[in-house]
Scaffold this motif. Structure first.
Motif, short mmCIF file in Angstrom:
data_model
loop_
_atom_site.label_atom_id
_atom_site.label_comp_id
_atom_site.label_asym_id
_atom_site.label_seq_id
_atom_site.Cartn_x
_atom_site.Cartn_y
_atom_site.Cartn_z
N PRO A 192 -67.90 -66.45 -1.81
CA PRO A 192 -67.09 -67.67 -1.64
C PRO A 192 -66.07 -67.82 -2.76
N TYR A 193 -64.94 -68.42 -2.42
CA TYR A 193 -63.95 -68.75 -3.44
C TYR A 193 -64.44 -69.93 -4.28
N CYS A 194 -64.14 -69.90 -5.55
CA CYS A 194 -64.47 -71.02 -6.45
C CYS A 194 -63.21 -71.87 -6.62
N ILE A 195 -62.92 -72.67 -5.62
CA ILE A 195 -61.64 -73.38 -5.62
C ILE A 195 -61.56 -74.41 -6.74
N GLU A 196 -62.70 -74.79 -7.28
CA GLU A 196 -62.66 -75.74 -8.40
C GLU A 196 -62.06 -75.11 -9.66
N ARG A 197 -61.88 -73.79 -9.65
CA ARG A 197 -61.32 -73.09 -10.81
C ARG A 197 -59.81 -72.90 -10.71
N ILE A 198 -59.19 -73.41 -9.67
CA ILE A 198 -57.73 -73.28 -9.55
C ILE A 198 -57.05 -73.90 -10.77
N LEU A 199 -56.07 -73.19 -11.30
CA LEU A 199 -55.29 -73.68 -12.43
C LEU A 199 -53.90 -74.07 -11.93
N PHE A 200 -53.23 -74.92 -12.67
CA PHE A 200 -51.88 -75.34 -12.30
C PHE A 200 -50.94 -75.10 -13.47
N THR A 201 -49.81 -74.50 -13.18
CA THR A 201 -48.83 -74.21 -14.22
C THR A 201 -48.01 -75.47 -14.52
N GLU A 202 -47.19 -75.37 -15.55
CA GLU A 202 -46.31 -76.48 -15.91
C GLU A 202 -45.33 -76.80 -14.79
N LEU A 203 -45.03 -75.81 -13.95
CA LEU A 203 -44.11 -76.02 -12.83
C LEU A 203 -44.82 -76.58 -11.60
N GLY A 204 -46.14 -76.76 -11.69
CA GLY A 204 -46.89 -77.29 -10.57
C GLY A 204 -47.38 -76.25 -9.59
N ALA A 205 -47.24 -74.97 -9.92
CA ALA A 205 -47.70 -73.90 -9.04
C ALA A 205 -49.19 -73.64 -9.25
N MET A 206 -49.82 -73.13 -8.21
CA MET A 206 -51.26 -72.83 -8.26
C MET A 206 -51.48 -71.41 -8.76
N ASP A 207 -52.37 -71.29 -9.74
CA ASP A 207 -52.78 -70.00 -10.28
C ASP A 207 -54.21 -69.75 -9.81
N ASN A 208 -54.37 -68.80 -8.90
CA ASN A 208 -55.67 -68.52 -8.29
C ASN A 208 -56.46 -67.43 -8.99
N SER A 209 -56.00 -66.99 -10.15
CA SER A 209 -56.62 -65.82 -10.78
C SER A 209 -58.08 -66.04 -11.16
N ALA A 210 -58.51 -67.31 -11.29
CA ALA A 210 -59.89 -67.57 -11.72
C ALA A 210 -60.83 -67.95 -10.58
N ILE A 211 -60.35 -67.94 -9.34
CA ILE A 211 -61.20 -68.45 -8.25
C ILE A 211 -62.17 -67.39 -7.72
N PHE A 212 -62.07 -66.15 -8.24
CA PHE A 212 -62.94 -65.08 -7.77
C PHE A 212 -64.14 -64.94 -8.70
N SER A 213 -65.33 -65.05 -8.15
CA SER A 213 -66.53 -64.79 -8.93
C SER A 213 -66.59 -63.32 -9.29
N ASP A 214 -67.35 -63.00 -10.31
CA ASP A 214 -67.45 -61.62 -10.77
C ASP A 214 -68.15 -60.78 -9.69
#
Length: 418
Positions: A279-301
């Motif tokens: 499953p995706y860990c959507i609670e780990r989504i990051l947001f840049t200063e421009l308001g874009a979504m950074d999904n690099s952390a949503i993948f479990s190991d």
């Protein structure tokens, strides 16, 4: 008289051209600008500043750009470093068969920094960048459940067959298939959701759908069997690796910045196969200063023993796989996924191309870096990553290697001319 030329004026989008300016004063400072409008009317521009040679010429293939969209000697810099006037737009050709991108090239006296130059150009010309060579045929595909578009090279054939897959935005993206057909492959751009009467949302990956597409392609009288190739990026790479693992028709696979485990959607095949997803860990989504979504952390190991049942069993692959990785991919940890897949495979069956500074969207070299863009189904723009100059080099090198890989394992082809 000042003159700017591009040679050849009409070319395939993945082929180099030569830009030259003549008739300048020795040492004159000038700005070269390229601009085009996509099919939605969005404008993309690049500019580079030069100082004319003693003969009054500027050639970006010989003379270094002193600044602007890039610096240094880049023969294709004006094309490769195009950027949108409107943030978060991706340059992508939708109508592959109907028209080229028209790139307007202009030369201005002095340094022009603004998107709307103050002066009239000293000279201008126009280049046509096509995604299909002359004689390539586009055939809409609506056979059984299969939806897509088949691109057939000119001539009687038979040609080696390739299935071309894109990722999580869905729909049908055809520009890479058009370029592959221009290289001599019968290329099927295959949709698998959010297109025509296919499901709008991706609930599962049904391997029987992709098997049906492979069998359909191999039945075509202009397609040479017995095996075919698959090229996939992002979610399409996950599909491609699954096809290589379980479908004997697939003998050559190009995996571009994907995963080696099932994520978000299970893989199913009739009643014989079910691989559950991580499953995706959507609670780990990051947001840049421009308001874009950074999904690099949503993948479990994926190395967590609890997720071993979600790994694609690549040890079953009997064909060859070329893994293409952008080390600055901000969507997946693609290098880790590639290394995990390769660790389960015989070394002679796989090869890794890994590019520092390259982002997620590694495409043919006619495509400028897109580091952030809006996509269908996402509430905010997504971060793809990448740095402009290393990404451009990665696209040029990887495309050459991808074509060679497919030729080596599917049989030689005779590319058509524009």
């Amino acid at each position: 008289m000042v003159e700017v030329t591009v040679t050849p004026r009409c070319s395939l989008a993945d082929r180099p051209v030569r830009v030259r300016v003549r008739g300048l004063r020795p040492g004159q400072a000038v700005t070269l600008r390229a601009r085009l409008a996509d099919e939605q009317g969005e404008e993309f521009q690049s500019r580079a500043f030069f100082r004319a040679s003693q003969t009054g010429e500027v050639d970006p293939g010989c003379h270094p750009a002193l600044g602007g969209s890039y610096s240094g000697v880049w023969p294709m810099g004006l094309f490769w470093f195009l950027q949108p006037n409107t943030p978060f737009r991706r340059l992508i050709k939708r109508d592959v068969a109907g028209s080229p991108f028209l790139v307007h090239l202009e030369v201005f006296d002095g340094i022009e920094l603004g998107s709307q130059p103050r002066e009239r150009p000293l000279a201008s010309c126009r280049a046509e960048r096509w995604y299909m060579s002359r004689g390539v045929q586009r055939v809409p595909v609506r056979e059984g459940r299969v939806r897509g578009a088949l691109f057939l090279p000119a001539g009687a054939g038979p040609f080696p067959g390739v299935i071309d897959l894109f990722g999580g935005a869905g729909g049908l993206i055809e520009f890479r298939a058009g370029l592959l057909a221009s290289r001599g492959f019968a290329a099927l751009a295959l949709a698998f959701f959010a297109y025509d009467d296919l499901p709008q949302m991706l609930a599962q990956l049904d391997l029987s759908y992709f098997e049906e597409a492979a069998e359909m392609l191999l039945r075509h009288p202009k397609v040479r069997g017995p095996g075919l190739g698959v090229v996939g990026v992002s979610k399409g790479a996950e599909v491609a690796l699954s096809m290589a693992t379980f479908l004997p028709q697939v003998v050559a696979t190009v995996w571009i910045n994907g995963t080696s485990s099932l994520h978000g959607n299970p893989l199913v095949y009739k009643d014989d196969l079910l691989i559950p997803p991580i499953p995706y860990c959507i609670e780990r989504i990051l947001f840049t200063e421009l308001g874009a979504m950074d999904n690099s952390a949503i993948f479990s190991d994926p190395r967590d023993p609890a997720y071993s049942i979600s790994a694609i069993p690549t040890q079953k692959i009997r064909g060859k796989v070329l893994f293409v990785v952008g080390e600055a991919d901000r969507s997946f940890n693609s290098k880790l996924f590639a290394e995990l897949a390769m660790a389960r495979m015989p070394p002679e069956n796989c090869r890794l191309l890994s590019y520092p500074g390259a982002g997620h969207l590694i495409e043919p070299p006619g495509s400028p870096l897109c580091s952030i863009s809006s996509i269908r189904g996402s509430p905010r723009p997504l971060v793809w990553g990448g740095e402009a100059q290393p990404h451009a080099k990665a696209q040029e090198h990887s495309w050459q290697e991808i074509v060679r890989f497919l030729e080596l394992h599917l049989g030689s082809v005779i590319p058509t001319k524009l």
